[in-house]
Design an enzyme around this catalytic site. Sequence first.
Site, PDB file in Angstrom:
ATOM      1  N   ASP A 164       0.819  -1.220   0.000  1.00  0.00           N
ATOM      2  CA  ASP A 164       0.000   0.000   0.000  1.00  0.00           C
ATOM      3  C   ASP A 164       0.855   1.274   0.000  1.00  0.00           C
ATOM      4  O   ASP A 164       1.980   1.271   0.484  1.00  0.00           O
ATOM      5  CB  ASP A 164      -0.910  -0.005   1.243  1.00  0.00           C
ATOM      6  CG  ASP A 164      -2.049   0.984   1.103  1.00  0.00           C
ATOM      7  OD1 ASP A 164      -2.380   1.384  -0.036  1.00  0.00           O
ATOM      8  OD2 ASP A 164      -2.617   1.380   2.132  1.00  0.00           O
ATOM      9  N   TRP A 219       2.712   7.885  -2.761  1.00  0.00           N
ATOM     10  CA  TRP A 219       4.144   8.057  -3.106  1.00  0.00           C
ATOM     11  C   TRP A 219       4.256   8.879  -4.390  1.00  0.00           C
ATOM     12  O   TRP A 219       5.064   9.804  -4.477  1.00  0.00           O
ATOM     13  CB  TRP A 219       4.772   6.678  -3.289  1.00  0.00           C
ATOM     14  CG  TRP A 219       6.239   6.683  -3.608  1.00  0.00           C
ATOM     15  CD1 TRP A 219       7.269   6.634  -2.706  1.00  0.00           C
ATOM     16  CD2 TRP A 219       6.843   6.725  -4.912  1.00  0.00           C
ATOM     17  NE1 TRP A 219       8.470   6.643  -3.370  1.00  0.00           N
ATOM     18  CE2 TRP A 219       8.245   6.699  -4.728  1.00  0.00           C
ATOM     19  CE3 TRP A 219       6.336   6.779  -6.213  1.00  0.00           C
ATOM     20  CZ2 TRP A 219       9.140   6.720  -5.793  1.00  0.00           C
ATOM     21  CZ3 TRP A 219       7.229   6.812  -7.276  1.00  0.00           C
ATOM     22  CH2 TRP A 219       8.621   6.779  -7.062  1.00  0.00           C
ATOM     23  N   HIS A 227       2.687   2.736  -8.841  1.00  0.00           N
ATOM     24  CA  HIS A 227       2.560   1.286  -9.014  1.00  0.00           C
ATOM     25  C   HIS A 227       3.808   0.718  -9.691  1.00  0.00           C
ATOM     26  O   HIS A 227       4.256  -0.382  -9.372  1.00  0.00           O
ATOM     27  CB  HIS A 227       1.306   0.948  -9.824  1.00  0.00           C
ATOM     28  CG  HIS A 227       0.033   1.364  -9.142  1.00  0.00           C
ATOM     29  ND1 HIS A 227      -0.192   1.114  -7.809  1.00  0.00           N
ATOM     30  CD2 HIS A 227      -1.073   2.015  -9.598  1.00  0.00           C
ATOM     31  CE1 HIS A 227      -1.396   1.589  -7.472  1.00  0.00           C
ATOM     32  NE2 HIS A 227      -1.937   2.146  -8.548  1.00  0.00           N
ATOM     33  N   THR A 255     -10.170  -8.123  -5.177  1.00  0.00           N
ATOM     34  CA  THR A 255     -11.467  -8.244  -5.847  1.00  0.00           C
ATOM     35  C   THR A 255     -12.187  -6.889  -5.837  1.00  0.00           C
ATOM     36  O   THR A 255     -13.091  -6.662  -6.630  1.00  0.00           O
ATOM     37  CB  THR A 255     -12.349  -9.312  -5.150  1.00  0.00           C
ATOM     38  OG1 THR A 255     -12.247  -9.135  -3.727  1.00  0.00           O
ATOM     39  CG2 THR A 255     -11.910 -10.719  -5.493  1.00  0.00           C
ATOM     40  N   GLU A 256     -11.777  -5.983  -4.937  1.00  0.00           N
ATOM     41  CA  GLU A 256     -12.399  -4.654  -4.827  1.00  0.00           C
ATOM     42  C   GLU A 256     -11.688  -3.613  -5.709  1.00  0.00           C
ATOM     43  O   GLU A 256     -12.231  -2.539  -5.971  1.00  0.00           O
ATOM     44  CB  GLU A 256     -12.377  -4.156  -3.373  1.00  0.00           C
ATOM     45  CG  GLU A 256     -13.323  -4.917  -2.432  1.00  0.00           C
ATOM     46  CD  GLU A 256     -12.879  -6.338  -2.133  1.00  0.00           C
ATOM     47  OE1 GLU A 256     -11.657  -6.554  -1.961  1.00  0.00           O
ATOM     48  OE2 GLU A 256     -13.731  -7.239  -2.095  1.00  0.00           O
ATOM     49  N   ASN A 257     -10.464  -3.917  -6.143  1.00  0.00           N
ATOM     50  CA  ASN A 257      -9.693  -2.926  -6.910  1.00  0.00           C
ATOM     51  C   ASN A 257     -10.280  -2.639  -8.297  1.00  0.00           C
ATOM     52  O   ASN A 257      -9.902  -1.655  -8.943  1.00  0.00           O
ATOM     53  CB  ASN A 257      -8.222  -3.335  -7.051  1.00  0.00           C
ATOM     54  CG  ASN A 257      -7.409  -3.143  -5.788  1.00  0.00           C
ATOM     55  OD1 ASN A 257      -6.448  -3.863  -5.528  1.00  0.00           O
ATOM     56  ND2 ASN A 257      -7.776  -2.173  -4.968  1.00  0.00           N
ATOM     57  N   ARG A 290       2.241  -4.207   6.643  1.00  0.00           N
ATOM     58  CA  ARG A 290       1.407  -3.238   5.931  1.00  0.00           C
ATOM     59  C   ARG A 290       2.115  -1.887   5.899  1.00  0.00           C
ATOM     60  O   ARG A 290       2.094  -1.138   6.877  1.00  0.00           O
ATOM     61  CB  ARG A 290       0.028  -3.093   6.577  1.00  0.00           C
ATOM     62  CG  ARG A 290      -0.792  -2.039   5.849  1.00  0.00           C
ATOM     63  CD  ARG A 290      -2.259  -2.277   5.809  1.00  0.00           C
ATOM     64  NE  ARG A 290      -2.817  -1.418   4.776  1.00  0.00           N
ATOM     65  CZ  ARG A 290      -4.024  -1.525   4.260  1.00  0.00           C
ATOM     66  NH1 ARG A 290      -4.827  -2.469   4.673  1.00  0.00           N
ATOM     67  NH2 ARG A 290      -4.434  -0.714   3.316  1.00  0.00           N
ATOM     68  N   ARG A 336      -5.453  -1.721   8.811  1.00  0.00           N
ATOM     69  CA  ARG A 336      -6.546  -2.553   8.287  1.00  0.00           C
ATOM     70  C   ARG A 336      -5.986  -3.809   7.663  1.00  0.00           C
ATOM     71  O   ARG A 336      -4.866  -3.803   7.165  1.00  0.00           O
ATOM     72  CB  ARG A 336      -7.280  -1.806   7.155  1.00  0.00           C
ATOM     73  CG  ARG A 336      -8.260  -0.773   7.551  1.00  0.00           C
ATOM     74  CD  ARG A 336      -9.178  -0.455   6.362  1.00  0.00           C
ATOM     75  NE  ARG A 336      -8.486   0.256   5.303  1.00  0.00           N
ATOM     76  CZ  ARG A 336      -8.360   1.580   5.247  1.00  0.00           C
ATOM     77  NH1 ARG A 336      -8.889   2.337   6.189  1.00  0.00           N
ATOM     78  NH2 ARG A 336      -7.726   2.155   4.256  1.00  0.00           N
ATOM     79  N   GLU A 352       1.590 -11.970  13.182  1.00  0.00           N
ATOM     80  CA  GLU A 352       2.000 -10.718  13.809  1.00  0.00           C
ATOM     81  C   GLU A 352       1.851  -9.634  12.740  1.00  0.00           C
ATOM     82  O   GLU A 352       2.280  -9.841  11.592  1.00  0.00           O
ATOM     83  CB  GLU A 352       3.463 -10.795  14.258  1.00  0.00           C
ATOM     84  CG  GLU A 352       3.742 -11.894  15.267  1.00  0.00           C
ATOM     85  CD  GLU A 352       3.038 -11.658  16.605  1.00  0.00           C
ATOM     86  OE1 GLU A 352       2.849 -10.488  16.991  1.00  0.00           O
ATOM     87  OE2 GLU A 352       2.671 -12.666  17.245  1.00  0.00           O
TER      88      GLU A 352
HETATM   89  C1  FPP Z   1      -2.108  -0.180  -3.335  1.00  0.00           C
HETATM   90  O1  FPP Z   1      -1.620   1.154  -3.268  1.00  0.00           O
HETATM   91  C2  FPP Z   1      -1.533  -0.862  -4.498  1.00  0.00           C
HETATM   92  C3  FPP Z   1      -2.225  -1.483  -5.482  1.00  0.00           C
HETATM   93  C4  FPP Z   1      -3.693  -1.558  -5.490  1.00  0.00           C
HETATM   94  C5  FPP Z   1      -1.552  -2.080  -6.660  1.00  0.00           C
HETATM   95  C6  FPP Z   1      -0.281  -2.840  -6.392  1.00  0.00           C
HETATM   96  C7  FPP Z   1       0.299  -3.251  -7.694  1.00  0.00           C
HETATM   97  C8  FPP Z   1       1.614  -3.231  -8.031  1.00  0.00           C
HETATM   98  C9  FPP Z   1       2.684  -2.860  -7.075  1.00  0.00           C
HETATM   99  C10 FPP Z   1       2.055  -3.522  -9.442  1.00  0.00           C
HETATM  100  C11 FPP Z   1       2.137  -4.924  -9.876  1.00  0.00           C
HETATM  101  C12 FPP Z   1       2.711  -5.876  -8.906  1.00  0.00           C
HETATM  102  C13 FPP Z   1       3.726  -6.759  -9.124  1.00  0.00           C
HETATM  103  C14 FPP Z   1       4.030  -7.754  -8.076  1.00  0.00           C
HETATM  104  C15 FPP Z   1       4.565  -6.776 -10.336  1.00  0.00           C
HETATM  105  P1  FPP Z   1      -2.629   2.374  -3.441  1.00  0.00           P
HETATM  106  O2  FPP Z   1      -2.752   2.699  -4.865  1.00  0.00           O
HETATM  107  O3  FPP Z   1      -3.920   2.042  -2.749  1.00  0.00           O
HETATM  108  O4  FPP Z   1      -1.867   3.522  -2.670  1.00  0.00           O
HETATM  109  P2  FPP Z   1      -2.520   4.755  -1.900  1.00  0.00           P
HETATM  110  O5  FPP Z   1      -3.150   4.190  -0.639  1.00  0.00           O
HETATM  111  O6  FPP Z   1      -1.357   5.613  -1.596  1.00  0.00           O
HETATM  112  O7  FPP Z   1      -3.505   5.381  -2.823  1.00  0.00           O
END
Ligand code: FPP
Length: 236
Positions: A13, A18, A30, A59-61, A181, A187, A200
């Site tokens: 997360d 970032w 990402h 599943t929510e993304n 996390r 969460r 843990e």
């Molecule tokens: C959550 O951060 C991140 C995601 C929903 C996507 C994670 C996907 C990758 C890192 C890319 C593909 C993965 C691999 C293993 C190659 P967020 O977007 O919710 O961050 P925020 O809370 O700052 O908005």
Amino acid sequence: MSNLPRHVAVIMDGNGRWAQKRGLPRTAGHKAGAETFRTIATYCKDLGIDYLTAYAFSTENWKRPPAEVDAIMGLLDQYLHESIETMARDNIRLRFLGDVSVLSPKLRALIEETDELTRHITGFQANICLNYGGRDEIVRAARRFARECAAGERSPEDMTEALFPDYLWSAGLPDPELLIRPGGEMRVSNFLLWQCAYSEIYVTDTLWPDFGRDELDKALAWYQTRDRRFGGLSTK
Ligand code: FPP
């Protein structure tokens, strides 16, 4: 390092924040997050940790804007393309947890190829959770077991805490001892609900793209101070 977890799970997360902090589009976060995954997977392997499980897409993304969903899928595609040869060479098995049947045929083919190419590897296993939801996983498990009962292959009394995990996407994996996390949220976000019953939980404000080797060292050092009682009393 002694007393290392065998299995580390991570909720990747903070990618969006970032990027926003740098005035970049969320997708840049990402992209950086995918690089962090590569770094942390290699580091886990070097440390002698057996399994790393990362939450890449829930599943929510799907509720995110289509452009962001496409960008994450594109990154996975790119990551698999780049990794397909190095994984076998570096002795890393890559496995996918979640319902990948709804992904694009191209991504599905890559997933299958990666799975086949690395299936024989026993050294280190990285699991990528894709279209994964903890509740969805449990519901599917219950449904499959019910179907087996209806077909006369099982009876309800067969179900035990030891058998249930065999019906989950994570069948065969030990439960994660440590759940990390980054991004500061307290969460579980529908991640490994069954498997994390006794994990843990380490939460840090560091955002996932900034989560380097030193951050993993900190999380592991913290884990080593934990008194894991599993509902019993301390043996210390
Ligand atoms: C959550 O951060 C991140 C995601 C929903 C996507 C994670 C996907 C990758 C890192 C890319 C593909 C993965 C691999 C293993 C190659 P967020 O977007 O919710 O961050 P925020 O809370 O700052 O908005």
